[in-house]
Scaffold this motif. Structure first.
Motif, PDB file in Angstrom:
ATOM      1  N   VAL A 142       0.868  -1.237  -0.025  1.00 18.24           N
ATOM      2  CA  VAL A 142       0.051   0.070  -0.064  1.00 18.24           C
ATOM      3  C   VAL A 142       0.914   0.982  -0.116  1.00 18.24           C
ATOM      4  O   VAL A 142       1.802   1.396   0.670  1.00 18.24           O
ATOM      5  N   THR A 143       0.679   2.166  -1.153  1.00 18.61           N
ATOM      6  CA  THR A 143       1.574   3.424  -1.037  1.00 18.61           C
ATOM      7  C   THR A 143       0.817   4.314  -1.267  1.00 18.61           C
ATOM      8  O   THR A 143      -0.118   4.731  -1.850  1.00 18.61           O
ATOM      9  N   VAL A 144       1.532   5.476  -0.791  1.00 17.82           N
ATOM     10  CA  VAL A 144       1.058   6.951  -0.755  1.00 17.82           C
ATOM     11  C   VAL A 144       2.200   8.097  -1.084  1.00 17.82           C
ATOM     12  O   VAL A 144       3.380   7.529  -0.954  1.00 17.82           O
ATOM     13  N   SER A 145       1.790   8.733  -1.984  1.00 20.98           N
ATOM     14  CA  SER A 145       2.996   9.711  -2.403  1.00 20.98           C
ATOM     15  C   SER A 145       2.300  11.096  -2.766  1.00 20.98           C
ATOM     16  O   SER A 145       1.180  11.404  -3.234  1.00 20.98           O
ATOM     17  N   GLY A 146       2.950  12.411  -2.318  1.00 17.43           N
ATOM     18  CA  GLY A 146       2.663  13.566  -2.297  1.00 17.43           C
ATOM     19  C   GLY A 146       2.962  14.326  -1.414  1.00 17.43           C
ATOM     20  O   GLY A 146       3.005  15.704  -1.345  1.00 17.43           O
ATOM     21  N   LEU A 147       3.326  13.896  -0.227  1.00 22.08           N
ATOM     22  CA  LEU A 147       3.756  14.688   1.117  1.00 22.08           C
ATOM     23  C   LEU A 147       5.250  14.274   1.106  1.00 22.08           C
ATOM     24  O   LEU A 147       5.830  13.590   0.552  1.00 22.08           O
ATOM     25  N   PRO A 148       5.862  14.988   2.417  1.00 26.79           N
ATOM     26  CA  PRO A 148       7.210  14.634   2.473  1.00 26.79           C
ATOM     27  C   PRO A 148       7.367  13.203   2.916  1.00 26.79           C
ATOM     28  O   PRO A 148       6.115  12.618   3.511  1.00 26.79           O
ATOM     29  N   GLN A 149       8.480  12.463   2.691  1.00 30.22           N
ATOM     30  CA  GLN A 149       8.500  10.964   2.920  1.00 30.22           C
ATOM     31  C   GLN A 149       7.950  10.711   4.173  1.00 30.22           C
ATOM     32  O   GLN A 149       7.210   9.586   4.176  1.00 30.22           O
ATOM     33  N   LEU A 150       8.473  11.099   5.249  1.00 29.81           N
ATOM     34  CA  LEU A 150       7.866  10.662   6.605  1.00 29.81           C
ATOM     35  C   LEU A 150       6.461  10.878   6.902  1.00 29.81           C
ATOM     36  O   LEU A 150       5.834   9.932   7.411  1.00 29.81           O
ATOM     37  N   GLU A 151       5.969  11.944   6.309  1.00 24.50           N
ATOM     38  CA  GLU A 151       4.329  12.106   6.375  1.00 24.50           C
ATOM     39  C   GLU A 151       3.802  10.952   5.452  1.00 24.50           C
ATOM     40  O   GLU A 151       2.715  10.607   5.742  1.00 24.50           O
ATOM     41  N   ASP A 152       4.291  10.835   4.499  1.00 22.57           N
ATOM     42  CA  ASP A 152       3.516   9.516   3.579  1.00 22.57           C
ATOM     43  C   ASP A 152       3.695   8.546   4.410  1.00 22.57           C
ATOM     44  O   ASP A 152       2.515   7.888   4.324  1.00 22.57           O
ATOM     45  N   HIS A 153       4.656   8.118   4.892  1.00 20.71           N
ATOM     46  CA  HIS A 153       4.767   6.741   5.702  1.00 20.71           C
ATOM     47  C   HIS A 153       3.884   6.924   6.750  1.00 20.71           C
ATOM     48  O   HIS A 153       3.263   6.163   7.101  1.00 20.71           O
ATOM     49  N   ARG A 154       3.764   8.030   7.756  1.00 28.36           N
ATOM     50  CA  ARG A 154       2.909   7.855   8.803  1.00 28.36           C
ATOM     51  C   ARG A 154       1.474   8.031   8.212  1.00 28.36           C
ATOM     52  O   ARG A 154       0.660   7.291   9.065  1.00 28.36           O
ATOM     53  N   LEU A 155       1.022   8.397   7.218  1.00 24.37           N
ATOM     54  CA  LEU A 155      -0.238   8.400   6.803  1.00 24.37           C
ATOM     55  C   LEU A 155      -0.573   7.006   6.581  1.00 24.37           C
ATOM     56  O   LEU A 155      -1.625   6.526   6.997  1.00 24.37           O
ATOM     57  N   VAL A 156       0.206   6.080   5.936  1.00 24.31           N
ATOM     58  CA  VAL A 156      -0.011   4.868   5.422  1.00 24.31           C
ATOM     59  C   VAL A 156      -0.155   3.905   6.676  1.00 24.31           C
ATOM     60  O   VAL A 156      -1.130   3.194   6.874  1.00 24.31           O
ATOM     61  N   VAL A 157       0.624   4.310   7.576  1.00 29.63           N
ATOM     62  CA  VAL A 157       0.842   3.498   8.887  1.00 29.63           C
ATOM     63  C   VAL A 157      -0.491   3.794   9.846  1.00 29.63           C
ATOM     64  O   VAL A 157      -1.153   3.020  10.287  1.00 29.63           O
ATOM     65  N   GLU A 158      -0.947   5.105   9.773  1.00 28.13           N
ATOM     66  CA  GLU A 158      -2.274   5.395  10.505  1.00 28.13           C
ATOM     67  C   GLU A 158      -3.464   4.720  10.042  1.00 28.13           C
ATOM     68  O   GLU A 158      -3.938   4.090  10.764  1.00 28.13           O
ATOM     69  N   ALA A 159      -3.510   4.446   8.706  1.00 26.03           N
ATOM     70  CA  ALA A 159      -4.536   4.014   8.051  1.00 26.03           C
ATOM     71  C   ALA A 159      -4.553   2.299   8.201  1.00 26.03           C
ATOM     72  O   ALA A 159      -5.506   2.072   8.459  1.00 26.03           O
ATOM     73  N   LEU A 160      -3.177   1.857   8.199  1.00 24.36           N
ATOM     74  CA  LEU A 160      -3.026   0.326   8.593  1.00 24.36           C
ATOM     75  C   LEU A 160      -3.638   0.296   9.834  1.00 24.36           C
ATOM     76  O   LEU A 160      -4.391  -0.951  10.084  1.00 24.36           O
TER      77      LEU A 160
END
Length: 166
Positions: A142-160
């Motif tokens: 599952v991948t997100v792109s568009g924010l700074p890399q740590l924010e992309d990571h944190r968004l995916v982790v929060e959703a999971l």
């Protein structure tokens, strides 16, 4: 699923340690992962991103098949290229793209300098997380792109976290 409002982390909050990143991966494991799960998880990510007016693209792949994709206002075709590059890191290493990059940085180098992989094809930047199924291993990302890399990571982790806790 209607998630509660999220308070963004302060920009000054330190990046997670290798131990924290590895603990996320041990914790965020699915019992199964179906087409319906991909739709629900992708929809949750879109909902979280819309709440924050985040200009992201969201992608879920399983076994080489794209199960979900959404591009939100402000995202660009470049986000899709980043998604592909980050997802390839997860597929190759079986770990989140952010963790892979952090492991190289912990050794005093970078992924680009030391992986011997084409940086036009692979990016160890945060935002792609393995879909790990019990007794099966990593079956997708599952991948997100568009924010700074740590924010992309944190968004995916929060959703999971929200998805797996539901």
């Amino acid at each position: 699923m209607s998630p509660a409002r999220h308070t963004p982390r302060p920009a000054s909050e330190p990046a997670p340690s290798l131990e924290e990143l590895e603990a996320q991966e041990r914790r965020l494991v699915f019992r199964r992962f179906t087409y319906d799960d991909a739709w629900a998880l992708g929809s949750l990510l879109v909902e979280l991103a819309r709440e924050r007016q985040a200009p992201v693209a969201v992608d879920i792949h399983r076994g080489g098949q794209q199960l979900f994709h959404a591009a939100l206002p402000g995202s660009t075709p470049d986000n899709d290229a980043w998604i592909t590059r980050k997802r390839r890191v997860v597929e190759r290493y079986g770990a989140s793209s952010y963790l892979v990059g952090a492991r190289f940085r912990a050794k005093g180098t970078t992924f680009e300098e030391s992986s011997r992989l084409d940086p036009d094809a692979y990016a160890a930047h945060g935002g792609s997380f393995p879909i790990h199924v019990e007794h099966a291993g990593v079956i997708g990302a599952v991948t997100v792109s568009g924010l700074p890399q740590l924010e992309d990571h944190r968004l995916v982790v929060e959703a999971l976290e929200r998805f797996l806790d539901a």
